[in-house]
Write a protein that holds these residues in place. Structure first.
Motif, PDB file in Angstrom:
ATOM      1  N   ARG A 156     -75.404  53.089  22.053  1.00 24.31           N
ATOM      2  CA  ARG A 156     -74.507  52.398  21.830  1.00 24.31           C
ATOM      3  C   ARG A 156     -73.744  51.551  22.897  1.00 24.31           C
ATOM      4  N   GLU A 157     -74.194  51.594  24.039  1.00 19.78           N
ATOM      5  CA  GLU A 157     -73.828  51.660  25.103  1.00 19.78           C
ATOM      6  C   GLU A 157     -74.640  49.562  24.542  1.00 19.78           C
ATOM      7  N   ASN A 158     -76.079  49.866  24.451  1.00 23.17           N
ATOM      8  CA  ASN A 158     -76.875  48.819  24.397  1.00 23.17           C
ATOM      9  C   ASN A 158     -75.394  47.991  22.858  1.00 23.17           C
ATOM     10  N   LEU A 159     -75.005  48.275  22.174  1.00 19.84           N
ATOM     11  CA  LEU A 159     -74.480  46.740  21.300  1.00 19.84           C
ATOM     12  C   LEU A 159     -73.142  46.999  21.969  1.00 19.84           C
ATOM     13  N   GLU A 160     -72.497  48.017  22.828  1.00 24.06           N
ATOM     14  CA  GLU A 160     -71.406  47.232  23.701  1.00 24.06           C
ATOM     15  C   GLU A 160     -72.613  45.757  24.612  1.00 24.06           C
ATOM     16  N   GLU A 161     -73.463  45.905  25.018  1.00 23.77           N
ATOM     17  CA  GLU A 161     -73.741  44.601  25.745  1.00 23.77           C
ATOM     18  C   GLU A 161     -74.147  43.468  24.821  1.00 23.77           C
ATOM     19  N   ILE A 162     -75.183  44.296  23.959  1.00 24.31           N
ATOM     20  CA  ILE A 162     -75.116  42.817  22.846  1.00 24.31           C
ATOM     21  C   ILE A 162     -74.356  42.146  22.585  1.00 24.31           C
ATOM     22  N   ALA A 163     -72.777  42.568  21.833  1.00 23.80           N
ATOM     23  CA  ALA A 163     -71.711  41.462  21.954  1.00 23.80           C
ATOM     24  C   ALA A 163     -70.953  41.148  22.454  1.00 23.80           C
ATOM     25  N   ARG A 164     -71.350  41.658  23.938  1.00 28.56           N
ATOM     26  CA  ARG A 164     -70.571  40.844  25.728  1.00 28.56           C
ATOM     27  C   ARG A 164     -71.134  39.592  24.830  1.00 28.56           C
ATOM     28  N   ALA A 165     -72.422  39.902  25.218  1.00 27.89           N
ATOM     29  CA  ALA A 165     -73.686  38.920  25.312  1.00 27.89           C
ATOM     30  C   ALA A 165     -73.692  37.538  24.540  1.00 27.89           C
ATOM     31  N   GLY A 166     -72.405  37.600  23.284  1.00 28.39           N
ATOM     32  CA  GLY A 166     -71.753  36.888  21.716  1.00 28.39           C
ATOM     33  C   GLY A 166     -73.082  36.977  21.207  1.00 28.39           C
ATOM     34  N   LEU A 167     -73.484  37.651  20.836  1.00 27.72           N
ATOM     35  CA  LEU A 167     -74.881  37.869  19.435  1.00 27.72           C
ATOM     36  C   LEU A 167     -73.421  38.980  18.663  1.00 27.72           C
ATOM     37  N   ASP A 168     -73.949  38.336  17.072  1.00 26.47           N
ATOM     38  CA  ASP A 168     -73.445  39.796  16.084  1.00 26.47           C
ATOM     39  C   ASP A 168     -74.406  39.608  14.810  1.00 26.47           C
ATOM     40  N   THR A 169     -75.975  40.132  15.820  1.00 26.63           N
ATOM     41  CA  THR A 169     -77.131  40.027  14.958  1.00 26.63           C
ATOM     42  C   THR A 169     -77.090  41.693  14.500  1.00 26.63           C
ATOM     43  N   PRO A 170     -77.506  41.269  13.305  1.00 27.44           N
ATOM     44  CA  PRO A 170     -77.702  43.203  12.144  1.00 27.44           C
ATOM     45  C   PRO A 170     -77.951  43.301  12.996  1.00 27.44           C
ATOM     46  N   VAL A 171     -77.895  45.586  13.602  1.00 25.92           N
ATOM     47  CA  VAL A 171     -78.944  46.293  14.003  1.00 25.92           C
ATOM     48  C   VAL A 171     -79.284  46.945  13.647  1.00 25.92           C
ATOM     49  N   LEU A 172     -80.317  47.773  13.025  1.00 21.99           N
ATOM     50  CA  LEU A 172     -80.412  48.690  12.662  1.00 21.99           C
ATOM     51  C   LEU A 172     -80.692  50.014  13.793  1.00 21.99           C
ATOM     52  N   LEU A 173     -80.243  50.537  13.052  1.00 25.64           N
ATOM     53  CA  LEU A 173     -80.939  52.085  14.107  1.00 25.64           C
ATOM     54  C   LEU A 173     -81.419  53.194  14.107  1.00 25.64           C
TER      55      LEU A 173
END
Ligand code: B1M
Length: 215
Positions: A156-173
């Motif tokens: 969950r924290e990683n997703l926040e970080e990825i969004a903060r980095a400006g990416l919107d790449t689809p993520v599979l968990l």
């Protein structure tokens, strides 16, 4: 005793001697992936239960995991591979603090065999490395695996970080400690409104989702 029964016992006991002969025998009646999904994973399930109940010590769990890895490595060249062009790229990693990689590597094999390019970053991967790799490799998706309860929080924290980095790449968990509800509520919310987050129950589910993403 059938070869399948012996193979399951080998995973539970961490017994690699004669493994190849049993795998070859099992392959006369079963496809390699079916052997993994039914026989070998059944064995790992027993290992998890014994370990969880305090009836098996960690070094023996490791032996079981090594046996599982050896079996999968032996079966891999016998699997069918899709021919044709690359269908898309996924950056795949086990999250920070987590060493479990059998499931992740299964996802790698299944996606690779189905025409995807998999950039496998390994275990204990900091999110910054996933972000760098996703940019560099022009990834169509990022896949995170983790088996510890702690790892679900990291995701969950990683997703926040990825969004903060400006990416919107689809993520599979994916991973045993995740629930669909946690992914579809908490994780989706953490990623914001633009990026897509999906829960993969198993490696085949991962392939189905990847097929949807790469369309
Ligand atoms: Co550990 N371990 N382990 N372990 N281990 C679990 C996860 C645990 C549930 C066992 C238990 O208590 N019953 C427990 C977690 C408890 C918790 O957090 N709730 C646990 C623990 C506690 C630990 C340690 C903390 C033990 C210690 O040190 N005291 C330690 C953690 C170290 C760390 O990560 N920092 C540890 C260590 C280890 C070993 C190194 C000995 C070994 C791992 C070896 C390796 O992977 N190279 C190990 C093993 C083998 C297990 C169990 C027994 C089996 C895991 C496994 O490989 N399953 C496991 C018990 C369990 O899971 N019930 C356990 C087979 C594998 C194919 O399944 O990875 O779930 P899995 O993948 C599935 C799906 O989840 C999905 O697809 C696969 C099926 O197709 N999937 C994805 C997974 N990732 C995906 C990603 C996707 C899509 C699908 O897309 C991105």
């Amino acid at each position: 005793e059938t070869a399948e029964e012996r193979l399951k016992d080998r995973i539970v006991d961490g017994d690699r001697k004669g493994l190849e002969a049993d795998l070859a025998e099992a392959m006369q009646t079963m496809a390699p992936l079916d052997i993994i999904n039914t026989v070998l994973l059944d064995g790992m399930k027993v290992v998890g239960e014994l370990f969880g109940a305090g009836k098996m010590q960690l070094p023996f769990v490791l032996q079981s995991a090594e046996t599982m890895k050896a079996a999968v490595a032996w079966l891999e060249p016998h699997m069918e591979r899709a021919e044709g062009q690359q269908r898309g790229t996924i950056v795949l990693a086990t999250v920070k603090g987590d060493v479990h990689d059998i499931g992740k590597n299964l996802v790698d094999i299944i996606l690779t065999n189905n025409g995807y390019r998999v950039v496998n970053l390994g275990i204990k991967v900091p999110v910054a490395d996933m972000i760098d790799a996703a940019r560099k490799e022009k990834a169509d998706a990022i896949g995170m695996s983790g088996l510890l309860v702690k790892s679900t929080v990291i995701m969950r924290e990683n997703l926040e970080e990825i969004a903060r980095a400006g990416l919107d790449t689809p993520v599979l968990l994916g991973g045993a400690a995740l629930t669909r509800n946690y992914v579809e509520e908490d994780c989706v919310a953490a990623y914001g409104t633009t990026g897509r987050v999906a829960y993969a129950r198993d490696a085949f589910d991962g392939l189905t989702l990847m097929d949807q993403i790469a369309q």
